[in-house]
Design a protein around this motif. Structure first.
Motif, short mmCIF file in Angstrom:
data_model
loop_
_atom_site.label_atom_id
_atom_site.label_comp_id
_atom_site.label_asym_id
_atom_site.label_seq_id
_atom_site.Cartn_x
_atom_site.Cartn_y
_atom_site.Cartn_z
N LEU A 1 1.83 10.45 9.51
CA LEU A 1 3.15 10.44 10.16
C LEU A 1 3.11 10.58 11.69
O LEU A 1 3.76 9.79 12.39
CB LEU A 1 3.99 11.55 9.54
N SER B 1 8.71 10.89 3.16
CA SER B 1 7.33 11.00 2.66
C SER B 1 7.32 11.75 1.33
O SER B 1 6.58 11.38 0.40
CB SER B 1 6.45 11.74 3.67
N HIS C 1 6.53 6.38 5.58
CA HIS C 1 7.06 7.00 6.78
C HIS C 1 7.98 6.04 7.53
O HIS C 1 7.98 5.99 8.75
CB HIS C 1 5.92 7.50 7.68
#
Lengths: 688, 756
Positions: free
Chosen positions: B138, B229, B272
């Motif tokens: 991320l 996520s 993401h």
């Protein structure tokens, strides 16, 4: 005299199908690297950008050799497959340039290292299982793992791969095919064979440590390195105990007659050996050969031959109490005579240079039992070699001898402290080998990679650094030994592991904390600055400049160092020390202060390598910081790094005692330079 | 001393997260061991630690070590290391599935043992592992990729709901609230509805932003991405459950299918990103899994644990996006059919779905004046599209080099042999395939012929992401049959290619967006580097070419055939999963290395052949806007990033004194050229097109009053070489007098070369 190693005869012959498998396995392990080499070569041949194409073709050679070597070293196909895939992916995807070279070479080196680890662990573990319980500790641990690498195929693979990495600069446009064959095939093959022989005489771990030390200070297989290792073997053959030498040589010849797969057993009685002895004629021939090996280097460099012979004599006779002092005295006398007659290097240079040996072998501070004399002799020899011999790899005999002083004889039993020292040295040697290989490879191409590695790990050059390393080694050795002695049984292996882990962790911490953090760059290589007649100066306010790596709007910026990566063009005729540019910093509430960039110290001609390869002396240049491939593809272009320690200006009255704060930086090309001289700044970075 | 690099360093956030990721992975390893999993090999951990130290050191000092441009590669290295660890951890966690199954085999079949086997509820570690991976990716993705496509609108809507408690975005556009999550200016999308008092609404559904409002309020954009996520990790976990339902006696196959779903693109990259596709895929996975559970008798259809998740999932689908109703409807039908065909069940589920659809349609009618928002009922008229549209869309969704699943992550090509396996073996496998087809086909049939089949401003396979859990479930039976030499070779080739591409996509997220010009960035980069057309060997359905129709059958054959080759020692290893395991393992171990080496060698040799073929196979079709064509002046038309760009012919505009030079690989001595082009007239000056072979002018064509669609020129003699400078380029040059102001020009689309 130590008992000879006859590892494979203990493990017994293996079934036929297990002997045959590795031959097909070698083909399978080499197939992906060969295909990867084809993929790299095809890309290089197809690229239209000449510089990119030349770099790709070069990487195909440089990385391809290492991948093939990794294929030979590995035990299974997994490592060559993954390593080759990574190398090819990086070469295909990352844009051409030094960054790609760095990634490709690092991936190739990592593949070789992984292959070695896999071979050592797998075969070492297998040995430990096969051996009787009492011998498992002796041969199944680190020694067994090292022994797994000291077989013909893996040893040759390691030697060829390491040589291609550490001497990567000469892979580009070698003077002739014969020269390339000598440097990249003959020397490593000869070196590997000598190390194999040494492993039979002294045991795998001492031989491996000696080879590692010699290769690190070499760097790589150079004539002096190979002859130093060969001299150790030669003198032991000539002066050592006949029965032990015969037995070891018989095992060595048997080993050469069998491939280096994981499960091969030697052919008993092959190569003129019978029951671990040699026929008298064969032994005589071996002795003649050993004498020739000992004397041959004298034709090329008598001083180097003398140092090597003294190292060998010290090793061969080290159990006799008078031998080591005698050798040390002889070395000191030779060095003294040489100094009186005109030493190769002045004392002020030779003394710090000799510190390379204890830095490469810090565990010599705690030598194995009955080898203290060897360590002392190694130190004297290091100084003698530094003073007497001015060839690359001059310190290899001393380094190898120092390493041989560390590793203990197997019949002396598991002494915890000795094991700890050996384990520390093993870890340190592995680290230095890996670092040396990387620093010697493209795009760094360091001529003295050991110096770079020690610097990256935060070890000071010369004796201060060597002494710190020795102190740390001593402390860890004693601590590990004391801990294990408390725990009594079964601790010998634990002490090795613990010491190695401690050394690894310490090195990791040093690396992480000492690596310079990336600071904000005022000039980046994506947009280099070119200063020439028509645009001869550049200036930048530092109101929002780098401060601790961040961009902060403030009145000026804290300036500790100014890092300038630069190169000159059309400057081959400039004399050393010629000022070419001036860096000016205007401090907050302080007058302007200036620093000068000079030819040969802070910067230099980018194409200096061209004239060197053409056989000319070449213009004066500092040590290249980084190299790259120009369109010509026949030589390397260089960038040079200057780190100007700006610090606090001398005499400035800073009441608060803080560092220098500047609000403007300026770089000016000198107006008195000949026409056409160009200064290209690839990176200008301010570190607080 | 500050341990991290400067604020502007692209690796800063990634490196800062490393200790947390390491701690999380260590916790998973510890928990896995306690739950009955295997221990990770110490030497693997030592190796990983050493590699991590080196990568972190290089990342900390990359600017000072002379490798400034290597940040993406270092990030890829860190992700690759993470991938190695995850693979090892997955293998170590396998006993968590197997131990229960062993009990099941001893106890006989039934729902209770299945529950014990972890089929009903796999360990939470299978949720935690992908979550850690997604969170590790991320920071890099967030720092190196701005929200794109529909993402910023979802984020702005979430912002409005979180802070203003409404869906009116007028004040948010005015206050430039988008600055909180992106640097580029955000303006309303075409087709966004306006209110009577100047309100600006988004054309996107508000369900996802409403759910994301809380994470947004708590953590801004990063909070939203973490929530998504977690959603993707939940999808992976349900995907494992689904795979275990399909092959309850082959946990290895299910685990591999789970690995493909969770750790290969597209989910790895969509995890993401702010799209409705991942939540929708989660809903589909939940509904399908419940349906399979009911079919197998593991749960009664009357129990809330069956119908509540199923109904919720089905109802949420149209609220997420209208087109997902095309999946919800067949799911309800299938659930009724497989769940005992109870009228009551059908009535309840259908009522829920109809109510949800009705609400959506009514809201759309009120706000947009159209129940289908910006779409029209005609788009549902399947007869309105040509067969070519269906073919291009369907093949493109899977095989397109820029937007298709199989080039995004080649491992998914295994769905083709999986379909073949279902057809061949019949039984449970074929039933599963039929059920998946029933759910997916209505959606695909409506989506495929759309001009925007490729998903628009998004990473590849956007419209197919919702079907990913079903495809993963279909893979499980095939992967359970992986112990064949040929199959292993295929797995190695596809797996290596997927791993490399996944790292590339993760390290350079912008390369997943090919919408700018419809080409493939990776192939464009290669073609530019080679100065030759390498993209012609790969399929494109935005610009169909010969390769577009060769690849599907050939790749299907190559991927499928090895699964049908006889397996050595199969007779001994086939009958049961446990009884003969030691023998089976011994018989296959030697083959693993050979298969890996063979697969990798084939892949690398194929790669080596690409530059050679590009430079040696005769040029037959040239798209003149391609980057490997040397453009001296002129410009691309239409501009990159033009909305609905596939509706336009791409081309290169040249005006007088401008030219294009095509590095041609000759296929004979004489050539006939067929040029597709248009003329742009902006002044009365004369205009001509000059065609040359290098420096030798072949012809000069002056347009007459009638301008043809395409121009046939030649045949011409074609020189072999140009003065020792290599192959002769084809030069197309606009000729005319100099002119101030707007000029005349040619829009050159493509040229075909017929050699003799």
């Amino acid at each position: 005299m130590p008992r000879s190693y006859l590892l494979d005869t203990r493990s017994g012959p293996l079934p036929f199908h297990q002997i045959q498998r590795p031959r097909l396995g070698l083909v399978l392990r080499l197939a992906p690297p060969l295909a990867g080499l084809a993929a790299l070569a095809a890309l290089g041949a197809g690229q239209i950008d000449r510089a990119a194409s030349a770099e790709t073709v070069y990487l195909a050679f440089a990385a391809g050799i290492v991948l093939l070597a990794a294929g030979a070293v590995a035990r299974r196909t997994k490592v060559p497959v993954l390593g080759t895939s990574a190398v090819v992916a990086l070469a295909w995807i990352v844009p051409a340039g030094p960054a790609r070279g760095a990634l490709v070479e690092t991936a190739a080196a990592a593949t070789l290292a992984l292959a070695a680890v896999e071979r050592a662990r797998a075969t070492g573990a297998a040995r430990a299982v096969r051996l009787p319980a009492g011998k498992a500790g002796e041969l199944g641990g680190p020694r067994g793992a090292v022994a797994a690498l000291l077989r013909p195929v893996p040893a040759l693979g390691l030697a060829l791969g390491f040589q291609a990495l550490v001497r990567a600069d000469e892979l580009l446009a070698p003077p002739s095919i014969a020269w390339a064959l000598i440097v990249y095939v003959l020397l490593p093959v000869a070196g590997a064979l000598v190390v194999l022989a040494l492993s039979k005489l002294e045991g795998p771990l001492p031989a491996a440590l000696a080879a590692a030390a010699a290769l690190v200070v070499g760097p790589g297989f150079r004539p002096a390195t190979v002859t130093a290792l060969a001299a150790l073997v030669g003198v032991v053959v000539l002066l050592g105990d006949r029965a032990a030498v015969e037995s070891a040589l018989a095992a060595f010849l048997d080993r050469l007659s069998t491939p280096g797969g994981p499960g091969e057993a030697p052919n008993e009685g092959a190569a003129g050996t019978a029951g671990g002895t040699l026929a008298p004629k064969v032994f005589l021939l071996v002795k003649v050969g050993a004498a020739a090996v000992l004397l041959a280097p004298a034709v090329w460099s008598p001083r180097a031959a003398l140092v090597s012979a003294l190292a060998g004599a010290a090793l061969a006779l080290h159990r006799r109490p008078w031998a080591a002092p005698a050798c040390a005295v002889a070395a000191a006398a030779a060095a003294g005579v040489t100094i009186l007659m005109g030493a190769a290097r002045p004392l002020s240079v030779a003394l710090p240079l000799a510190a390379v040996v204890p830095a490469a072998v810090p565990a010599m501070v705690w030598p194995a039992r009955r080898r203290i004399g060897l360590a002392a002799t190694a130190l004297v020899l290091a100084f003698a070699a530094a003073a007497m011999v001015q060839v690359e790899g001059a310190l290899a005999p001393a380094a190898a001898l120092a390493a041989l002083a560390v590793a203990s004889d197997p019949d002396e039993g598991p002494v915890p402290t000795a094991r700890a020292a050996a384990a520390l040295q093993s870890t340190w040697a592995a680290l230095l080998l890996a670092g040396t290989a990387l620093a010697g490879s493209y795009p760094w191409l360091r001529a003295v990679p050991l110096e770079t590695v020690l610097h990256r790990l935060g070890v000071a050059t010369g004796w201060p650094g060597a002494l710190v390393l020795a102190a740390i080694t001593l402390a860890v050795t004693l601590a590990a030994g004391a801990l294990v002695q408390d725990k009594a049984r079964g601790g010998a292996r634990a002490v090795s592991l613990r010491s190695a882990a401690t050394a690894g962790a310490l090195a990791a911490l040093c690396l992480l904390f000492h690596v310079p953090r990336s600071a904000a760059a005022l000039i980046d290589e994506a947009q280099p600055l070119v200063l020439e007649d028509t645009a001869s100066s550049w200036a930048e306010p530092l109101g929002a400049a780098a401060d601790g790596g961040s961009l902060e709007a403030s009145a000026g910026a804290t300036v500790g160092n100014v890092v300038i990566d630069s190169a000159l063009g059309n400057a081959a005729d400039l004399a050393p020390g010629t000022p070419v540019a001036t860096l000016a910093l205007r401090g907050v509430d302080l007058p302007e202060r200036t620093w000068t960039l000079r030819v040969g110290t802070e910067t230099g001609e980018w194409a200096a390598d061209r004239s060197v390869r053409a056989g000319a002396a070449g213009p004066p240049v500092p040590t290249p910081w980084r190299s790259w491939m120009p369109e010509e593809g026949r030589f390397f272009g260089h960038t040079y790094r200057a780190v100007l320690d700006v610090g606090r200006p001398a005499g400035a009255a800073d009441d608060d005692g803080g560092p220098l704060r500047a609000d403007r930086i300026e770089l000016r090309l000198r107006p008195d330079l000949p026409a056409g001289v160009v200064l290209t700044v690839f990176r200008l970075e301010i570190r607080p | 001393m500050n341990p991290f690099p400067g604020h502007t360093d692209p690796l800063r956030a990634t490196l800062a997260l490393v200790p947390l990721v390491v701690a999380a992975l260590a916790a998973i390893a510890w928990a896995g061991r306690r739950a009955g999993g295997r221990r990770l090999a110490p030497r693997l951990l030592v190796g990983e630690g050493a590699a991590l130290v080196l990568l972190v050191a290089a990342g900390l000092g990359h600017g000072s070590l002379g490798i400034t441009g290597a940040a993406p590669a270092l990030a890829a290295g860190l992700f690759g290391l993470l991938g190695v660890h995850v693979f090892a951890q997955l293998v170590a966690l396998r006993p968590l599935l197997r131990e229960g199954l062993r009990e099941e085999l001893h106890a006989g079949s039934g729902s209770a043992p299945l529950r014990a086997a972890g089929v009903d509820r796999p360990s939470v570690l299978f949720f935690a592992l992908p979550l850690v991976v997604y969170c590790a990716l991320l920071p890099w993705a967030a720092q190196n990729r701005q929200p794109d496509g529909d993402e910023p609108y979802y984020l702005l809507l979430a912002h409005s709901i979180a802070y203003d408690f409404d869906v009116d975005l007028a004040n948010n556009y005015a206050a430039a609230d988008w600055r909180r999550f992106m640097d580029r200016e955000l303006t309303p999308q075409p087709g966004d509805p306006r209110g009577p008092d100047g309100q600006i609404y988004s054309r996107h559904n508000a369900l996802l932003p409403a759910v994301l409002a809380l994470p947004y309020r708590l953590g801004g954009r990063i909070g939203v991405l973490v929530a998504l996520s977690a959603c993707a990790a939940a999808l992976a976990w349900v995907g494992l459950r689904l795979a275990l339902r399909t092959v309850p006696d082959r946990p290895g196959g299910a685990l591999l299918a789970y690995g493909v779903l969770a750790f290969a693109p597209p989910l790895l990259l969509y995890s993401h990103q702010v799209w409705v596709e991942v939540p929708a895929a989660l809903a589909v996975a939940v509904a399908f899994e419940r349906m399979l559970a009911a079919r197998s008798g593991a749960v009664a259809t009357s129990r809330p644990s069956y119908w509540l998740p199923f109904a919720l999932a089905v109802v949420l689908l149209p609220f997420l996006k209208m087109r997902f109703a095309l999946i919800a409807v067949p799911l309800v039908a299938l659930a009724w059919w497989r769940g005992g065909r109870s009228r009551r069940t059908l009535a309840v589920l259908a009522a829920c779905l109809v109510a949800a659809l009705g609400v959506v349609l009514v809201i759309n009618q009120i706000r947009f004046g159209n129940p289908l928002k910006i779409h029209a009922w005609q788009e549902l008229d399947l007869a309105a599209f040509s067969p070519a549209s269906y073919a291009e869309g369907l093949f493109g969704l899977f095989w397109d080099a820029a937007f298709g699943l199989f080039f995004f992550a080649p491992i998914w090509l295994l769905v083709v042999p999986a379909a073949g396996l279902a057809a061949r073996t019949g039984g449970r496998c074929r039933t599963l395939a039929a059920e998946i087809a029933l759910v997916a086909l209505p959606y695909l049939v409506v989506t495929a012929p759309r001009t925007e089949w490729y998903g628009g401003w998004s990473p590849p396979f956007r419209y197919g992401v919702v079907l990913l859990p079903l495809l993963a479930a279909a893979l499980a039976p095939l992967l359970a049959e992986r112990r064949r030499p040929g199959a292993r070779v295929v797995l190695v080739i596809l797996g290596l290619a997927t791993a490399v591409l996944a790292l590339v996509w993760a390290a350079i997220p912008a390369w997943t967006y090919d919408f700018a010009d419809g080409r493939t960035r990776l192939l464009d980069a290669l073609s530019t580097s080679l100065g030759a057309d390498a993209a012609r060997f790969f399929p494109s359905y935005v610009r169909p070419r010969l390769a577009s129709w060769i690849w599907p059958p050939v790749s299907a054959l190559l991927a499928g055939l090895p699964w049908w080759l006889p397996a050595r020692g199969r007779r001994q290893s086939a009958p049961g999963p446990w009884s003969n395991r030691p023998f089976a393992r011994r018989s296959t171990r030697s083959g693993v290395g050979a298969s890996a080496a063979g697969g990798a060698t084939l892949l690398l040799l194929g790669l080596a052949a690409l530059p050679v073929a590009s430079h040696h196979l005769a040029t037959r079709v040239v798209e003149l806007e391609d980057p490997w064509v040397v453009h001296q002046g002129g410009h691309l038309h239409p501009e990159a990033w033009t909305v609905a760009r596939s509706n336009y012919k791409s081309g290169w505009v040249i005006r007088p004194f401008e030219e294009v030079r095509v590095p041609v690989v000759p296929g004979g001595d004489r050539v006939t050229l067929t040029l597709d082009f248009e003329i742009g007239r902006n002044n009365p000056d004369p205009l001509a097109l000059e065609v040359a072979a290098g420096d030798r002018v072949l012809t000069r064509w002056t347009p007459a009053r009638e301008i043809p669609d395409h121009l046939v020129l030649g045949p011409f003699d074609w020189p072999a070489e140009e003065g020792g400078k290599g192959p002769v380029p084809l030069v197309l040059r606009a000729v005319g007098p100099p002119h101030e102001g707007r000029q005349n020009g040619f829009l050159l689309d493509r040229v075909e070369l017929r050699w003799r």
